[in-house]
Design an enzyme around this catalytic site. Sequence first.
Site, PDB file in Angstrom:
ATOM      1  CG  ASN A   6      -1.706   1.260   1.391  1.00 29.44           C
ATOM      2  OD1 ASN A   6      -1.789   2.058   0.458  1.00 29.44           O
ATOM      3  ND2 ASN A   6      -2.310   1.452   2.554  1.00 29.44           N
ATOM      4  CD1 TRP A   7       3.184   1.033  -3.023  1.00 34.03           C
ATOM      5  CD2 TRP A   7       3.137   2.284  -4.893  1.00 34.03           C
ATOM      6  NE1 TRP A   7       3.781   0.311  -4.021  1.00 34.03           N
ATOM      7  CE2 TRP A   7       3.770   1.049  -5.177  1.00 34.03           C
ATOM      8  CE3 TRP A   7       2.999   3.221  -5.920  1.00 34.03           C
ATOM      9  CZ2 TRP A   7       4.255   0.743  -6.455  1.00 34.03           C
ATOM     10  CZ3 TRP A   7       3.481   2.918  -7.182  1.00 34.03           C
ATOM     11  CH2 TRP A   7       4.093   1.696  -7.445  1.00 34.03           C
ATOM     12  CE  LYS A   8       0.052   3.308   4.843  1.00 32.74           C
ATOM     13  NZ  LYS A   8       0.194   3.405   6.288  1.00 32.74           N
ATOM     14  CG  HIS A  91      -5.562   2.046   5.262  1.00 35.75           C
ATOM     15  ND1 HIS A  91      -5.095   3.011   6.124  1.00 35.75           N
ATOM     16  CD2 HIS A  91      -4.561   1.141   5.125  1.00 35.75           C
ATOM     17  CE1 HIS A  91      -3.857   2.698   6.475  1.00 35.75           C
ATOM     18  NE2 HIS A  91      -3.509   1.568   5.886  1.00 35.75           N
ATOM     19  CD  GLU A  93      -2.652   5.645   6.734  1.00 36.09           C
ATOM     20  OE1 GLU A  93      -2.674   5.668   5.488  1.00 36.09           O
ATOM     21  OE2 GLU A  93      -1.714   5.134   7.391  1.00 36.09           O
ATOM     22  CD  GLU A 157      -3.072  -2.233   7.384  1.00 35.26           C
ATOM     23  OE1 GLU A 157      -1.979  -2.489   6.881  1.00 35.26           O
ATOM     24  OE2 GLU A 157      -3.700  -1.190   7.153  1.00 35.26           O
ATOM     25  N   GLY A 163       3.108   2.464  10.752  1.00 37.31           N
ATOM     26  CA  GLY A 163       4.070   3.547  10.576  1.00 37.31           C
ATOM     27  C   GLY A 163       4.814   3.914  11.851  1.00 37.31           C
ATOM     28  CB  SER A 193       5.822  -1.650  11.785  1.00 32.34           C
ATOM     29  OG  SER A 193       5.429  -0.321  12.074  1.00 32.34           O
ATOM     30  N   GLY A 214       3.130  -1.060   4.198  1.00 31.69           N
ATOM     31  CA  GLY A 214       3.143   0.360   3.853  1.00 31.69           C
ATOM     32  C   GLY A 214       4.549   0.804   3.502  1.00 31.69           C
ATOM     33  N   GLY A 215       5.216   1.445   4.450  1.00 37.20           N
ATOM     34  CA  GLY A 215       6.534   2.057   4.216  1.00 37.20           C
ATOM     35  C   GLY A 215       7.540   1.158   3.503  1.00 37.20           C
TER      36      GLY A 215
HETATM   37  P1  13P Z   1       3.427   0.550   7.574  1.00 29.63           P
HETATM   38  O1  13P Z   1       3.909  -0.752   6.970  1.00 29.63           O
HETATM   39  O2  13P Z   1       4.141   1.745   7.031  1.00 29.63           O
HETATM   40  O3  13P Z   1       3.370   0.483   9.069  1.00 29.63           O
HETATM   41  O4  13P Z   1       1.900   0.730   7.071  1.00 29.63           O
HETATM   42  C1  13P Z   1       1.007  -0.301   7.231  1.00 29.63           C
HETATM   43  C2  13P Z   1      -0.226   0.030   6.466  1.00 29.63           C
HETATM   44  O5  13P Z   1      -0.983   0.900   6.858  1.00 29.63           O
HETATM   45  C3  13P Z   1      -0.484  -0.701   5.225  1.00 29.63           C
HETATM   46  O6  13P Z   1      -1.774  -0.468   4.772  1.00 29.63           O
END
Ligand code: 13P
Length: 233
Positions: A6-8, A91, A93, A157, A163, A193, A214-215
């Site tokens: 997930n590149w956000k 998600h 967010e 999640e 993050g 993470s 994510g990251g």
């Molecule tokens: P991180 O891997 O950056 O913690 O993000 C997780 C995430 O929200 C994937 O959707």
Amino acid sequence: MLIAGNWKMFKGPVEAGDFCRALRDAALPDDVDVVVAPPYVSLAPAVQALAGTEIGVFAQNCHWEGEGAFTGEVSAPMLHELGVYGAIVGHSERRQLFGETDATVAQRCRAALAGGLNVIACVGETLEQREAGETDAVLRRQVSVLEADDNLVIAYEPIWAIGTGKTATPALAQQAHETIKSLLDLPVLYGGSVKPDNAAELLAQPAIDGALVGGASLDVESFAAICRCGSRS
Ligand code: 13P
């Protein structure tokens, strides 16, 4: 096993195309399904760069109507027409920053599936909820609005692990995944993470069917390394 990146809100169209061409050439295991979820504007170059490969492209959201007066939204038929393979919905967010509720997540999920997309539906508790002993109740509430479907997977999640570098322990994730599976018998991805150095341990848990990253999905080498951790061969 499914590993999704997930590149956000990272990587515009040019960077997305470059990344996907590099990913196409990376050594990825045959027994792991790999998908990337770029921002809307970068979907087309990602689809183009990954055409003819097994790597799927997901959107990060999807509206419940096919079309209409919904400024800023994108529908399942539009994504499908573009060659997009699936959509993430719910998600944390979206829930925390953009007012998504269990009801809208359920609507988005249903419409995406009906529109021919695969769906990753996200659930997870806040730190406050976990500390108050509410994790099970939160998961129950969030999962209760979803219906089993061959093209649906859940992503657990925990919000406190997103993050933050604070990964859930494999045992804790396993427990939450068991709770989710007892409510809805579907594959469950872990997110929060996930990195190349903790992925193998998490993915070895029997109720962990993949990862939503994510990251660490923003770098080809680290994403490919996580994908390799998911291989059983
Ligand atoms: P991180 O891997 O950056 O913690 O993000 C997780 C995430 O929200 C994937 O959707």
